[in-house]
Design an enzyme around this catalytic site. Structure first.
Site, PDB file in Angstrom:
ATOM      1  N   LYS A  67      28.362  42.624  73.912  1.00 16.80           N
ATOM      2  CA  LYS A  67      28.589  43.082  75.255  1.00 16.80           C
ATOM      3  C   LYS A  67      29.951  43.178  75.493  1.00 16.80           C
ATOM      4  O   LYS A  67      30.204  44.198  76.388  1.00 16.80           O
ATOM      5  CB  LYS A  67      27.921  41.645  75.833  1.00 16.80           C
ATOM      6  CG  LYS A  67      26.502  41.287  75.687  1.00 16.80           C
ATOM      7  CD  LYS A  67      26.153  39.858  76.372  1.00 16.80           C
ATOM      8  CE  LYS A  67      24.832  39.815  76.306  1.00 16.80           C
ATOM      9  NZ  LYS A  67      24.066  40.487  77.324  1.00 16.80           N
ATOM     10  N   LYS A 213      17.992  53.415  81.183  1.00 16.36           N
ATOM     11  CA  LYS A 213      17.297  52.561  80.192  1.00 16.36           C
ATOM     12  C   LYS A 213      16.101  52.052  80.935  1.00 16.36           C
ATOM     13  O   LYS A 213      16.247  51.251  82.055  1.00 16.36           O
ATOM     14  CB  LYS A 213      18.159  51.237  79.829  1.00 16.36           C
ATOM     15  CG  LYS A 213      17.555  50.465  78.565  1.00 16.36           C
ATOM     16  CD  LYS A 213      18.627  49.692  77.889  1.00 16.36           C
ATOM     17  CE  LYS A 213      17.647  49.032  76.504  1.00 16.36           C
ATOM     18  NZ  LYS A 213      18.814  48.433  75.819  1.00 16.36           N
ATOM     19  N   ASN A 242      13.803  48.676  77.077  1.00 16.44           N
ATOM     20  CA  ASN A 242      14.437  47.520  77.277  1.00 16.44           C
ATOM     21  C   ASN A 242      13.313  46.227  76.624  1.00 16.44           C
ATOM     22  O   ASN A 242      12.366  46.707  76.239  1.00 16.44           O
ATOM     23  CB  ASN A 242      14.644  47.196  78.586  1.00 16.44           C
ATOM     24  CG  ASN A 242      15.941  46.324  78.619  1.00 16.44           C
ATOM     25  OD1 ASN A 242      16.092  45.181  78.111  1.00 16.44           O
ATOM     26  ND2 ASN A 242      16.693  46.534  79.624  1.00 16.44           N
ATOM     27  N   GLY A 292      11.938  46.755  68.641  1.00 17.25           N
ATOM     28  CA  GLY A 292      10.850  46.474  67.469  1.00 17.25           C
ATOM     29  C   GLY A 292      10.915  47.163  66.319  1.00 17.25           C
ATOM     30  O   GLY A 292       9.925  47.320  65.321  1.00 17.25           O
TER      31      GLY A 292
END
Length: 337
Positions: A67, A213, A242, A292
């Site tokens: 981040k 996004k 997301n 995933g």
């Protein structure tokens, strides 16, 4: 080595403590990766040119892990072709109170309700000034205390501040962990937000790619709106997807925790979103596929569905750095002429 030795140790710790330990080890003992891990694959055939940028390979680190732009160099050294930092907000904020990060080991997933915890855009810039050759994406958002009607100013602030230090931008309006943020995905506010960012972008001598996004929970009609918005605002592309609010078919004990779900439970849906956007738009814009990816085949499926690049987050935590190498190796086998 990672799955047999390192992961069992990390998974004994609270997830957030394990995160901080991992960053400490990367920053202070990152050189050990060169000793114990296979050398990352470097091959000209892996290079990709997407929205005007040259990526040394198509496997990136998704936003949310680094981040605050603390370890982008170290992640690059592990083999990532690009690193996306953030989500960054104008002011520092602590995010939601702990406990806010949960492993769903039986489902190979993670639920997080971090809430855009970050040190603020200025702290990240101080670190990015030292960047020499890592391709960086800047994922930007709004502070929790900023009402949606004033959200545009937060995004413009981050864009202006970061402009000289990142290679592309990502507009995050799809996190489920900031109250009312996803309302900005509605057509009218999203058109306004992206339009204002593009107007600011147009004032620069050399414009930077802006990507959106999106959430995996959007309906087909909403995804069709996204396609129209991307075309009308002429942004560079989309990141799909997301985290999800869905809890379908989970078996882990802590499956009812609130927050965004990532990992294997998201694999199918994120690929469906990629395929929908690619096919319905006529491949009108690039897509970065994320959600995933726990194996090389997962990454290949997203590329074949229409993604130009892919990103890892939860799969990297579960499978380790070797996953980057496996994906690049499979890409060379599958797509090289």
């Amino acid at each position: 080595m990672y799955k047999s030795l390192i992961r069992p140790i990390l998974f004994r710790l609270d997830p957030e403590k394990a995160h901080h330990l991992t960053f400490f080890m990367l920053k202070n003992f990152g050189w050990l990766a060169k000793v114990f891990l296979p050398k990352p694959i470097e091959d000209k055939r892996l290079e990709r040119e997407v929205f005007g940028l040259k990526f040394k390979n198509p496997v990136g680190l998704a936003a949310g892990l680094d981040k605050n732009a603390v370890a982008f160099k170290e992640f690059s050294n592990l083999g990532f072709g690009f690193v996306e930092i953030g989500t960054l907000t104008p002011k520092p904020q602590p995010g939601n109170p702990p406990k806010r990060l949960f492993r769903l080991i039986e489902d190979s997933g993670i639920i997080n309700r971090m809430g855009f915890n970050n040190e603020g855009v200025d702290a990240a810039i101080d670190r990015l000034k030292k960047n020499k050759n890592v391709l960086i994406g800047g994922n930007i958002g709004k502070n929790k205390g900023t009402p949606n009607e004033n959200a545009v100013s937060d995004y413009l602030h981050c864009f202006e501040k970061l402009f000289n230090f990142v290679d592309y931008f990502v507009v995050n309006v799809s996190s489920p962990n900031t109250p009312n943020l996803r309302e900005l995905q509605d057509k009218e506010p999203l058109m306004k937000l992206l339009g204002e960012l593009q107007n600011l972008n147009a004032t620069k001598e050399k414009q930077k790619p802006i990507l959106l996004k999106i959430a995996p929970d959007l309906s087909d009609d909403q995804l069709s709106d996204i396609i129209e918005i991307v075309k009308e605002t002429k942004i560079a592309g989309v990141i799909a997807t997301n985290t999800t609010l869905s809890r379908e078919n989970l078996i882990s004990e802590n499956k009812t925790e609130s927050g965004g779900l990532s990992g294997k439970p998201l694999t199918k849906r994120s690929t469906e979103v990629i395929r929908f956007l690619s096919e319905k738009s006529g491949k009108a814009f690039p897509i970065i596929g994320v959600g995933g990816i726990h194996s090389a085949e997962d990454a290949i499926e997203k590329l074949e569905a229409g993604a130009s690049l892919v990103q890892l987050y939860t799969g990297f935590i579960y499978e380790g750095p070797e996953l980057i190498r496996e994906i690049n190796k499979k890409i060379l086998e599958r797509f090289s002429v």
